[in-house]
Design a protein around this motif. Structure first.
Motif, PDB file in Angstrom:
ATOM      1  N   UNK A  41      32.480  49.001  40.477  1.00  0.00           N
ATOM      2  CA  UNK A  41      32.470  49.883  39.300  1.00  0.00           C
ATOM      3  C   UNK A  41      33.533  49.497  38.285  1.00  0.00           C
ATOM      4  N   UNK A  42      34.033  48.262  38.347  1.00  0.00           N
ATOM      5  CA  UNK A  42      35.163  47.879  37.506  1.00  0.00           C
ATOM      6  C   UNK A  42      34.845  47.974  36.016  1.00  0.00           C
ATOM      7  N   UNK A  43      33.591  47.749  35.629  1.00  0.00           N
ATOM      8  CA  UNK A  43      33.231  47.829  34.217  1.00  0.00           C
ATOM      9  C   UNK A  43      33.416  49.238  33.661  1.00  0.00           C
ATOM     10  N   UNK A  44      33.408  50.244  34.542  1.00  0.00           N
ATOM     11  CA  UNK A  44      33.662  51.619  34.121  1.00  0.00           C
ATOM     12  C   UNK A  44      35.111  52.009  34.387  1.00  0.00           C
ATOM     13  N   UNK A  45      35.661  51.519  35.492  1.00  0.00           N
ATOM     14  CA  UNK A  45      37.021  51.893  35.868  1.00  0.00           C
ATOM     15  C   UNK A  45      38.038  51.320  34.889  1.00  0.00           C
ATOM     16  N   UNK A  46      37.822  50.068  34.421  1.00  0.00           N
ATOM     17  CA  UNK A  46      38.792  49.442  33.523  1.00  0.00           C
ATOM     18  C   UNK A  46      38.930  50.197  32.201  1.00  0.00           C
ATOM     19  N   UNK A  47      37.828  50.576  31.502  1.00  0.00           N
ATOM     20  CA  UNK A  47      38.002  51.420  30.302  1.00  0.00           C
ATOM     21  C   UNK A  47      38.667  52.753  30.616  1.00  0.00           C
ATOM     22  N   UNK A 162      32.403  40.462  23.400  1.00  0.00           N
ATOM     23  CA  UNK A 162      31.484  41.572  23.640  1.00  0.00           C
ATOM     24  C   UNK A 162      32.074  42.549  24.642  1.00  0.00           C
ATOM     25  N   UNK A 163      32.561  42.038  25.774  1.00  0.00           N
ATOM     26  CA  UNK A 163      33.168  42.916  26.776  1.00  0.00           C
ATOM     27  C   UNK A 163      34.416  43.598  26.232  1.00  0.00           C
ATOM     28  N   UNK A 164      35.184  42.866  25.430  1.00  0.00           N
ATOM     29  CA  UNK A 164      36.369  43.467  24.835  1.00  0.00           C
ATOM     30  C   UNK A 164      36.018  44.599  23.894  1.00  0.00           C
ATOM     31  N   UNK A 165      34.962  44.427  23.104  1.00  0.00           N
ATOM     32  CA  UNK A 165      34.555  45.478  22.181  1.00  0.00           C
ATOM     33  C   UNK A 165      34.071  46.711  22.931  1.00  0.00           C
ATOM     34  N   UNK A 166      33.258  46.493  23.969  1.00  0.00           N
ATOM     35  CA  UNK A 166      32.768  47.618  24.770  1.00  0.00           C
ATOM     36  C   UNK A 166      33.925  48.351  25.439  1.00  0.00           C
TER      37      UNK A 166
END
Length: 371
Positions: A41-47, A162-166
């Motif tokens: 779930x890192x794509x959610x945990x990191x933000x 892209x990942x940075x913007x998200x």
């Protein structure tokens, strides 16, 4: 006669050891599963982590506006817009020049390590072992790669735009909602949990928030002071790449102990390559002086409370975090260790035996008589 072992006590000790080992194994399995789920779930945990860190920086201003009668949504929106304006100004004034000079900074570090290698190969050391030479080459490559990735992380934040913007958009939205609804979270959480958890979990969450906020704000201010003083010293000496080195000093402040050593090492190498040995020694003296000023003056004045962690624990946490997750792991290692310490201290408080208070007549019985 020599004492003989009791078979009953031995079996009891073995059973206790087996039970404790099984419980520890179960805890390790649970931790492994939790880390695996966290990675998935890192794509959610990191933000979420970035949003929390940004909230700790911007919450004091939001709290001030709310205390003056501002509505929560208006205060949160105002602080979020101000943060965006400040961030845009930082990117325009600092990040762009740092990005344009990052290659030169990396080359300077490599050249500085090469000079150290040549010095070690000459008198009085006369080191010419191939294994040590290979170690220098490996150190050069790793320093260049590590510095390049750190500068890249400062400029872009993530590996791709892209990942940075998200990540940035999600973190900003989360920061807005944390600022707007943060004070209502703990009461809501207490209503959702049954029994004693309704008291324990909000208490641990409140202590964790205080610890995280104190760490982030104090490290940001201390890093800013370090960057200003060291940057002024480099500028007076005429050392090139002052702005990238100052930014590197500020970012490295969020990695206690190791960050300061790394930033100082880079600054000394750049001064050695560009200005010679004398200025490099002066830069080293400036860095040592600023670090002493930080440790003895800045941090005691700025940090209202410590993290409660020994320096050896911090060093081990940074090393473990860096080996597991690179720069991100190094940045998050100390806050995570501090949060673990908060949980452990609370559990220890709950498990400790309450101190028995003696009655007044018994407590005064052994007291000395007044003269």
């Amino acid at each position: 006669m020599p004492a003989t072992l009791s078979s009953t006590k031995s079996r009891a000790a073995l059973r206790t050891s087996a039970r404790v080992s099984a419980e520890l194994l179960l805890v390790l399995v649970m931790l492994t599963v939790a880390l695996w789920a966290l990675g998935r779930m890192w794509s959610i945990v990191w933000p979420l982590i970035v949003g929390l860190l940004l909230t700790t920086l911007t919450w004091p201003l939001t709290r001030f506006l709310r205390s003056r009668g501002w509505r929560p949504a208006l205060a949160a929106a105002t602080v979020t817009v101000l943060f965006l304006l400040v961030a845009a100004g930082v990117v325009a004034l600092i990040a762009v020049p740092v990005a344009s000079q990052s290659g030169e900074l990396t080359d300077g570090v490599g050249e500085g390590i090469q000079r150290l290698r040549e010095w070690a190969a000459g008198p009085p050391l006369n080191i010419s072992d191939d294994q040590i030479t290979k170690a220098f080459d490996t150190a050069t490559d790793r320093a260049q790669e590590g510095l390049g990735s750190m500068v890249g992380a400062v400029v872009t934040g993530v590996s791709t735009v892209v990942n940075g913007l998200v990540t940035a958009v999600l973190a900003l939205f989360l920061m807005f909602f944390f600022l707007k609804d943060g004070p209502r979270f703990l009461p809501w959480l207490a209503r959702q949990l049954p029994g004693r958890l309704a008291t324990d979990v909000p208490t641990v969450a409140a202590r964790s928030w205080d610890t995280l906020g104190a760490f982030v704000r104090s490290q940001a201010l201390v890093g800013l002071l370090d960057a200003v003083f060291i940057g002024l010293g480099l500028w007076i000496l005429g050392v090139p790449l002052v702005l990238p080195l100052a930014v590197l000093t500020f970012v490295s402040a969020f990695v206690p102990i190791v960050g300061a050593l790394f930033a100082g090492f880079v600054a000394v190498l750049i001064a050695l390559v560009s200005n010679g040995l004398t200025d490099a020694l002066i830069v080293l003296a400036i860095i040592v002086g600023v670090q002493q000023l930080e440790g003895n003056v800045f941090q005691p004045m700025i940090q209202s409370r410590g993290l409660g962690l020994h320096a050896a624990v911090i060093l081990l946490a940074v090393t473990l975090g860096g080996s597991m997750a690179g720069i991100v792991g190094s940045l998050l290692a100390v806050p995570l260790a501090a949060l673990i310490a908060v949980v452990w201290n609370y559990v220890r408080e709950q498990l400790s035996e309450p101190e028995l208070e003696l009655p007044d007549d018994e407590s005064s019985a052994g007291a000395p008589l007044p003269s």
